[in-house]
Design an enzyme around this catalytic site. Structure first.
Site, PDB file in Angstrom:
ATOM      1  N   PRO A  61      19.170  90.801  48.641  1.00 25.59           N
ATOM      2  CA  PRO A  61      19.271  89.836  47.573  1.00 25.59           C
ATOM      3  C   PRO A  61      20.523  88.982  47.651  1.00 25.59           C
ATOM      4  O   PRO A  61      21.627  89.502  47.762  1.00 25.59           O
ATOM      5  CB  PRO A  61      19.307  90.710  46.316  1.00 25.59           C
ATOM      6  CG  PRO A  61      19.230  92.116  46.786  1.00 25.59           C
ATOM      7  CD  PRO A  61      19.594  92.119  48.214  1.00 25.59           C
ATOM      8  N   GLU A  62      20.325  87.700  47.597  1.00 26.75           N
ATOM      9  CA  GLU A  62      21.428  86.788  47.398  1.00 26.75           C
ATOM     10  C   GLU A  62      21.365  86.345  45.937  1.00 26.75           C
ATOM     11  O   GLU A  62      20.588  86.888  45.159  1.00 26.75           O
ATOM     12  CB  GLU A  62      21.324  85.595  48.360  1.00 26.75           C
ATOM     13  CG  GLU A  62      21.381  86.023  49.822  1.00 26.75           C
ATOM     14  CD  GLU A  62      21.418  84.862  50.794  1.00 26.75           C
ATOM     15  OE1 GLU A  62      22.078  83.859  50.469  1.00 26.75           O
ATOM     16  OE2 GLU A  62      20.789  84.941  51.850  1.00 26.75           O
TER      17      GLU A  62
END
Length: 269
Positions: free
Chosen positions: A2-3
């Site tokens: 996840p960014e």
DNA sequence: ACAGTAACCTGTTTGC
DNA sequence: TGCAAACAGGTTACTG
């Protein structure tokens, strides 16, 4: 995995099930994350969620008796479970609020669940973080000023959380392509005009990715278990050897600062 | 202060 | 087919 857009998507998914609710229980079934889950997380049980927000890639859940910090690491996800479901492999903890179970799964165990007593900004993991890329304190002038004299590759520069938070490996490649800047160019050798274009590209790509529910390369799922749809809109990431959408020549892939990077050697300099 | 590297993990894909 | 190597969205600690 996840960014920033994926964390934001997760936050929006769990928000309706947490805001203003009392935390009924935190069930920890595997405390082995990047740091061992402290027993202090139990202190928020019985307290109402006063605010729920994101700082960098951290989800912050504030109560009158301290704040929970959640980080998804590389492979973490939070799912909202509507009915009873058997916990499975890599399900590390549940947060139960008003009959809803929010379950954290993380195969690689790079994520975090921590407790902090006062303002989360003072937590050591958050205290030296740079500005939010979607906030007012972030722009091209800031990137330019802060980079003078720096020799590291501009891609590594914008992925440094002390410079700006939330720009991970996918969106760094995307934004540099959009701004026409080579990822290996020294950060101190990028002009003000190009940093303005880069800041705009970062904001644009992150905002569009949030609208699509994030990017699912292999296994990112939102709180309902659905993938994100931004992968279809990626211009360079994962497209090595394929044609550049701007000039048609084959896109390049190389490792910069230990991470795979994608770019067009014609369109980016 | 800065830049580069190793490390923390497991699961999946790639290549011989 | 089988097995080992390479690789994956993040971040911190250590080295020189």
């Amino acid at each position: 995995m996840p960014e920033l857009p994926e964390v934001e998507t997760t936050l929006r998914g769990i928000a309706p099930h947490m805001e203003h609710r009392v935390i009924d229980a935190i069930e920890v079934r595997d405390d082995r994350l990047r740091q061992k889950i402290p027993t202090a997380v139990q202190r928020v049980v019985g307290h109402q969620v006063e605010s729920l927000r994101r700082r960098a890639k951290y989800i912050l859940i504030r109560t009158a008796n301290g704040t929970l910090l959640i980080h998804l690491g590389m492979s973490g996800s939070l799912r909202v479970l509507t009915s009873e479901q058997e916990p499975s492999r890599h399900d590390h903890f549940d947060i139960v609020t008003g009959g809803t179970t929010i379950r954290y799964n993380d195969p690689r165990r790079f994520g975090l669940l921590l407790w902090h007593d006062s303002s989360p900004e003072s937590h050591p993991l958050l205290s030296s973080l740079g500005p939010e890329p979607l906030g007012d304190a972030f722009d091209g002038d800031y990137l330019y000023q802060k980079s003078r004299g720096r020799r590291l590759a501009v891609k590594n520069y914008i992925m440094d959380g002390r410079v700006v938070v939330g720009v991970g490996n996918i969106y760094a490649s995307e934004a540099l392509f959009m701004a026409g800047i080579s990822p290996v160019r020294a950060a101190g050798r990028v002009s003000l005009a190009r940093y303005r274009a880069l800041a705009a590209a970062i904001r644009d790509v992150l905002a569009r990715a949030i609208r699509r529910g994030g990017t699912t390369l292999r296994d990112f799922v939102d709180s309902d278990g659905a993938p994100g749809y931004f992968a279809q809109e990626l211009l360079v990431y994962g497209r090595a050897g394929q044609a550049c959408f701007q000039c048609g020549r084959a896109l390049q892939q190389r490792v910069i600062g230990q991470r795979s990077s994608f770019y067009c050697k014609t369109c980016q300099s």
